[in-house]
Scaffold this motif. Structure first.
Motif, PDB file in Angstrom:
ATOM      1  N   TRP A 103       0.865  -1.182   0.000  1.00 54.39           N
ATOM      2  CA  TRP A 103       0.000   0.000   0.000  1.00 54.39           C
ATOM      3  C   TRP A 103       0.901   1.231   0.000  1.00 54.39           C
ATOM      4  N   LYS A 104       1.405   1.599  -1.156  1.00 52.19           N
ATOM      5  CA  LYS A 104       2.470   2.591  -1.268  1.00 52.19           C
ATOM      6  C   LYS A 104       2.021   3.985  -1.673  1.00 52.19           C
ATOM      7  N   PHE A 105       0.739   4.208  -1.840  1.00 51.84           N
ATOM      8  CA  PHE A 105       0.275   5.497  -2.352  1.00 51.84           C
ATOM      9  C   PHE A 105      -0.635   6.192  -1.355  1.00 51.84           C
ATOM     10  N   ILE A 106      -0.362   7.470  -1.128  1.00 49.32           N
ATOM     11  CA  ILE A 106      -1.215   8.277  -0.266  1.00 49.32           C
ATOM     12  C   ILE A 106      -1.753   9.443  -1.084  1.00 49.32           C
ATOM     13  N   GLU A 107      -3.055   9.647  -0.968  1.00 48.00           N
ATOM     14  CA  GLU A 107      -3.740  10.702  -1.706  1.00 48.00           C
ATOM     15  C   GLU A 107      -4.249  11.733  -0.707  1.00 48.00           C
ATOM     16  N   LEU A 108      -4.063  13.002  -1.032  1.00 43.45           N
ATOM     17  CA  LEU A 108      -4.653  14.079  -0.253  1.00 43.45           C
ATOM     18  C   LEU A 108      -5.895  14.548  -0.983  1.00 43.45           C
ATOM     19  N   ARG A 109      -6.957  14.809  -0.201  1.00 45.44           N
ATOM     20  CA  ARG A 109      -8.255  15.163  -0.774  1.00 45.44           C
ATOM     21  C   ARG A 109      -8.759  16.488  -0.229  1.00 45.44           C
ATOM     22  N   ASP A 110      -9.658  17.106  -1.001  1.00 50.77           N
ATOM     23  CA  ASP A 110     -10.275  18.349  -0.558  1.00 50.77           C
ATOM     24  C   ASP A 110     -11.509  18.060   0.303  1.00 50.77           C
ATOM     25  N   ILE A 111     -12.252  19.104   0.660  1.00 50.50           N
ATOM     26  CA  ILE A 111     -13.393  18.921   1.563  1.00 50.50           C
ATOM     27  C   ILE A 111     -14.553  18.166   0.933  1.00 50.50           C
ATOM     28  N   THR A 112     -14.556  18.029  -0.394  1.00 48.54           N
ATOM     29  CA  THR A 112     -15.609  17.256  -1.064  1.00 48.54           C
ATOM     30  C   THR A 112     -15.175  15.818  -1.337  1.00 48.54           C
ATOM     31  N   GLY A 113     -13.939  15.476  -0.940  1.00 42.59           N
ATOM     32  CA  GLY A 113     -13.424  14.122  -1.174  1.00 42.59           C
ATOM     33  C   GLY A 113     -12.745  13.946  -2.515  1.00 42.59           C
ATOM     34  N   GLN A 114     -12.573  15.043  -3.261  1.00 43.09           N
ATOM     35  CA  GLN A 114     -11.903  14.965  -4.558  1.00 43.09           C
ATOM     36  C   GLN A 114     -10.388  14.954  -4.369  1.00 43.09           C
ATOM     37  N   ALA A 115      -9.701  14.157  -5.181  1.00 40.09           N
ATOM     38  CA  ALA A 115      -8.249  14.049  -5.091  1.00 40.09           C
ATOM     39  C   ALA A 115      -7.574  15.363  -5.465  1.00 40.09           C
ATOM     40  N   ILE A 116      -6.566  15.731  -4.686  1.00 38.28           N
ATOM     41  CA  ILE A 116      -5.715  16.872  -5.006  1.00 38.28           C
ATOM     42  C   ILE A 116      -4.416  16.351  -5.622  1.00 38.28           C
TER      43      ILE A 116
END
Length: 117
Positions: free
Chosen positions: A20-33
Motif C-alpha cells: 500500500w504505497k500510495f497516499i492521496e490528499l483530498r479536498d473537503i468534497t473528497g476529490q483528489a488533489i
C-alpha cells in the motif's frame, strides 16, 4: 474459530507497508488533489517497528507541483495503485487551507492492525 496470533498480524502489517504505497490528499468534497508514492521524498513510513499502528506521513508545500493555491485539504486515503482503484483506508482531519507558496501541511495517516477497540 481460531484467532490470528502476533506473528500473523505482523505479517499483515509487513504486507501493507510493502504494497500500500500510495497516499492521496483530498479536498473537503473528497476529490483528489494529488497522490504520491513512498518513493517520493515527501512520503515515508514513520511508525515504530513492531507497532500495531502503521503511520504513513506526507509533507507538502504550497510551492509543490500539482497544488493550485488556494487549496483546502481535508482527508487522506491509502491505495496500492498510482491512479484509480479503491482506497483501503481513508482518514479525515481538520480542514487546512494552503494559501501561500511557503505554507506546509504534514499529514500522518494511521492504520491499526489489529484495530484497537
Amino acid at each position: 474459530m481460531a484467532e490470528i496470533n502476533a506473528s500473523g498480524y505482523q505479517s499483515i502489517r509487513d504486507f501493507i507497508q510493502s504494497k500500500w504505497k500510495f497516499i492521496e490528499l483530498r479536498d473537503i468534497t473528497g476529490q483528489a488533489i494529488l497522490r504520491l508514492d513512498t518513493s517520493d521524498s515527501r512520503v515515508s513510513w514513520t511508525h515504530t517497528a513492531g507497532s500495531q499502528t502503521l503511520e504513513l506521513t506526507i509533507v507538502v508545500k504550497g510551492a509543490d507541483a500539482g497544488i493550485t493555491l488556494p487549496q483546502t485539504f481535508a482527508s487522506s486515503a491509502i491505495y496500492d495503485v498510482a491512479s484509480g482503484g479503491s482506497p483501503y483506508s481513508v482518514e479525515s482531519f481538520t480542514p487546512f487551507t494552503m494559501e501561500g507558496a511557503g505554507d506546509e501541511l504534514t499529514v500522518k495517516h494511521q492504520i491499526q492492525v489489529p484495530k484497537v477497540t
